[in-house]
Design a protein around this motif. Sequence first.
Motif, PDB file in Angstrom:
ATOM      1  N   THR A 208      -8.350   8.052 -15.661  1.00  0.00           N
ATOM      2  CA  THR A 208      -8.875   7.383 -14.441  1.00  0.00           C
ATOM      3  C   THR A 208      -7.556   6.914 -13.754  1.00  0.00           C
ATOM      4  N   GLN A 209      -7.851   6.227 -12.445  1.00  0.00           N
ATOM      5  CA  GLN A 209      -7.045   5.669 -11.617  1.00  0.00           C
ATOM      6  C   GLN A 209      -6.858   4.424 -11.670  1.00  0.00           C
ATOM      7  N   LEU A 210      -5.808   3.572 -12.388  1.00  0.00           N
ATOM      8  CA  LEU A 210      -5.642   2.174 -12.484  1.00  0.00           C
ATOM      9  C   LEU A 210      -4.231   1.847 -12.236  1.00  0.00           C
ATOM     10  N   LYS A 211      -3.447   2.491 -11.581  1.00  0.00           N
ATOM     11  CA  LYS A 211      -2.351   2.229 -10.986  1.00  0.00           C
ATOM     12  C   LYS A 211      -2.659   1.139  -9.706  1.00  0.00           C
ATOM     13  N   GLN A 212      -1.708   0.330  -9.406  1.00  0.00           N
ATOM     14  CA  GLN A 212      -2.058  -0.868  -8.605  1.00  0.00           C
ATOM     15  C   GLN A 212      -2.206  -0.255  -6.978  1.00  0.00           C
ATOM     16  N   TYR A 213      -3.140   0.282  -6.813  1.00  0.00           N
ATOM     17  CA  TYR A 213      -3.532   0.713  -5.283  1.00  0.00           C
ATOM     18  C   TYR A 213      -5.132   0.795  -5.212  1.00  0.00           C
ATOM     19  N   GLU A 214      -5.605   1.453  -4.070  1.00  0.00           N
ATOM     20  CA  GLU A 214      -6.937   1.334  -3.954  1.00  0.00           C
ATOM     21  C   GLU A 214      -7.786   1.848  -4.941  1.00  0.00           C
ATOM     22  N   GLY A 215      -7.260   3.066  -5.784  1.00  0.00           N
ATOM     23  CA  GLY A 215      -8.029   3.652  -6.932  1.00  0.00           C
ATOM     24  C   GLY A 215      -8.403   2.569  -7.895  1.00  0.00           C
ATOM     25  N   LEU A 216      -7.673   1.518  -8.221  1.00  0.00           N
ATOM     26  CA  LEU A 216      -7.766   0.538  -9.093  1.00  0.00           C
ATOM     27  C   LEU A 216      -9.051  -0.194  -8.482  1.00  0.00           C
ATOM     28  N   THR A 217      -8.954  -0.717  -7.313  1.00  0.00           N
ATOM     29  CA  THR A 217     -10.057  -1.414  -6.739  1.00  0.00           C
ATOM     30  C   THR A 217     -11.252  -0.669  -6.864  1.00  0.00           C
ATOM     31  N   VAL A 218     -11.400   0.563  -6.586  1.00  0.00           N
ATOM     32  CA  VAL A 218     -12.562   1.567  -6.878  1.00  0.00           C
ATOM     33  C   VAL A 218     -13.078   1.269  -8.296  1.00  0.00           C
ATOM     34  N   ASN A 219     -12.312   1.392  -9.289  1.00  0.00           N
ATOM     35  CA  ASN A 219     -12.785   1.580 -10.816  1.00  0.00           C
ATOM     36  C   ASN A 219     -12.859   0.061 -11.219  1.00  0.00           C
ATOM     37  N   ALA A 220     -12.425  -0.981 -10.731  1.00  0.00           N
ATOM     38  CA  ALA A 220     -12.781  -2.431 -11.026  1.00  0.00           C
ATOM     39  C   ALA A 220     -14.100  -2.379 -10.427  1.00  0.00           C
ATOM     40  N   LEU A 221     -14.381  -2.094  -9.331  1.00  0.00           N
ATOM     41  CA  LEU A 221     -15.544  -2.313  -8.618  1.00  0.00           C
ATOM     42  C   LEU A 221     -16.833  -1.749  -9.283  1.00  0.00           C
ATOM     43  N   GLU A 222     -16.423  -0.492  -9.738  1.00  0.00           N
ATOM     44  CA  GLU A 222     -17.474   0.370 -10.463  1.00  0.00           C
ATOM     45  C   GLU A 222     -17.824  -0.125 -11.593  1.00  0.00           C
ATOM     46  N   SER A 424      -8.948  -5.641   3.418  1.00  0.00           N
ATOM     47  CA  SER A 424      -7.462  -5.182   2.850  1.00  0.00           C
ATOM     48  C   SER A 424      -6.775  -6.517   2.090  1.00  0.00           C
ATOM     49  N   ASP A 425      -7.182  -7.770   2.525  1.00  0.00           N
ATOM     50  CA  ASP A 425      -6.727  -8.713   1.448  1.00  0.00           C
ATOM     51  C   ASP A 425      -7.353  -8.847   0.247  1.00  0.00           C
ATOM     52  N   PHE A 426      -8.838  -8.488   0.431  1.00  0.00           N
ATOM     53  CA  PHE A 426      -9.547  -8.565  -0.630  1.00  0.00           C
ATOM     54  C   PHE A 426      -9.061  -7.564  -1.769  1.00  0.00           C
ATOM     55  N   SER A 427      -8.889  -6.406  -1.348  1.00  0.00           N
ATOM     56  CA  SER A 427      -8.515  -5.369  -2.142  1.00  0.00           C
ATOM     57  C   SER A 427      -6.947  -5.554  -2.819  1.00  0.00           C
ATOM     58  N   GLN A 428      -6.247  -6.021  -1.829  1.00  0.00           N
ATOM     59  CA  GLN A 428      -4.789  -6.168  -2.400  1.00  0.00           C
ATOM     60  C   GLN A 428      -5.010  -7.536  -3.570  1.00  0.00           C
ATOM     61  N   THR A 429      -5.580  -8.379  -3.321  1.00  0.00           N
ATOM     62  CA  THR A 429      -5.763  -9.609  -4.230  1.00  0.00           C
ATOM     63  C   THR A 429      -6.671  -8.733  -5.634  1.00  0.00           C
ATOM     64  N   LEU A 430      -7.619  -8.079  -5.382  1.00  0.00           N
ATOM     65  CA  LEU A 430      -8.489  -7.475  -6.704  1.00  0.00           C
ATOM     66  C   LEU A 430      -7.498  -6.889  -7.542  1.00  0.00           C
ATOM     67  N   GLN A 431      -6.391  -5.772  -6.705  1.00  0.00           N
ATOM     68  CA  GLN A 431      -5.462  -5.018  -7.474  1.00  0.00           C
ATOM     69  C   GLN A 431      -4.578  -5.851  -8.264  1.00  0.00           C
ATOM     70  N   ALA A 432      -4.208  -6.785  -7.557  1.00  0.00           N
ATOM     71  CA  ALA A 432      -2.884  -7.616  -8.225  1.00  0.00           C
ATOM     72  C   ALA A 432      -3.559  -8.301  -9.427  1.00  0.00           C
TER      73      ALA A 432
END
Length: 464
Positions: A208-222, A424-432
């Motif tokens: 699955t996609q756990l690199k630090q980008y939007e794919g990680l946001t998606v997996n975390a939110l799921e 954008s701020d939310f997603s970047q924070t969640l990714q980090a």
Amino acid sequence: MSPARIRAAALAAATLLLIGGCSAGTSSFAPSDAPSDTPGPPRPAAGAAGYTLKIAMGEDFTTSRIDYRLVQAWNDSRKQHPERPRAEVVELTSDSDPEHAELAAEGQLGSSALDVVSLDVTWIPEFVKAGLVHQLPNRMLDGMIPVVRQSGQDEKHRTWAVPFRTDVGLLYYRKDQLGPAPSGGWTWQQINHLLSGNQAKFKDRYATQLKQYEGLTVNALESVAGDLNAAPGPVLTGKDGQASISGDTSKAVVKGLVDLWTDVNYTWDNKSSLSMDEASSQAAFTAGQALFMRNWPYAYEAMDSRKNQKGSAAEFRAGTAYGVTALPGATVLGGWDLAVAKNSPHAYWAQQLIAFLTSPTSQDCLLQGGNPPVLASSYDDNQRRPCPAAVYSAPPDAGLVPIATTIKDQLDRAVLRPRTPYYSDFSQTLQAEATRVLRAPSRGAAERIAEQVPAKLRAALTGH
């Protein structure tokens, strides 16, 4: 029709403009005085045959290039409707972050270079709050899948963008190893059992996609949505429709991130996913390194050897080597919505172009061309019609038709990412923060990091 490309110089100005576009405070994004509905821009007295509508779209990765074929179909329709202006695709970069910056720069610089803009579903609140798009009639959403319909509206159900093509996560599995999936798919418990029994065969096990980008946001939110047992609609959202994190949602954020740490380090035992995006997870799956893969519908066609006869993919065929079924629990909605640019000199015709692209005929073509449509009728075998040959000539089972039912079932229980102009701020924070959690050396360390995340996300949701 050869798409033009927006100049790269827009990128430099975009960041500063975006900072000025929204002031910190509430996560509400629509103007308070906007009417509950609107008839849309009035029809001009004269046609616009001498004008060229510019529609900004991201790259279409289907082999059919169906998005562009539909724009060309509008141009071909001018033989019967000479009053219509011609349309031209302005192709943006394929990476969504630069694309977002390019669009924002074009709009906020007061340019009239664009008439229709294709927006990722997460960008819409930001563009609405900045006053870059027209409000549109609610009737333009008739017939759309409910959660998809919500993506183009604010919390008061006013329409700012019309869904064009949607997206949702699917579970790909090695059918040659497991046989057909059970009706309705596997539970997480069943998947974990299958992984434990095939550990020696598959190095990456669950890709699955756990690199630090939007794919990680998606997996975390799921993962978070699964712990919340979230209903279809916006996740991390209060009863007033505003994005928020408090109480049960705070607990779910912590638990969801820690659960993801456990999956990566023990259940899936796949730290390779920490560097994976869609393309690399697909590569691992087709190379025989993973038993399961979470990915979007585009991967179905991309992997099928009927479309790709090169290398190892020549033996990798949908329905034989791999199958597609539902992801357990909630899945995050993706997709692209169409909006009328505020500065368009021909807003009426821009709206008509959007109506054409989201009509039943266009949406039926979209499914057969390889992109998920937004209309419920396009997933119904009894209502869907073959795409006109003049638009796209293809067999009845072309594109995503074989997995249409699976996609529709997933869409019916999909969740939206938080609707906020500060996404954008939310997603970047969640990714980090998710990256810090997933790379923690122990579960205890992961828990301590995760406990700090809700407060950081709460601040990001309101632009602080």
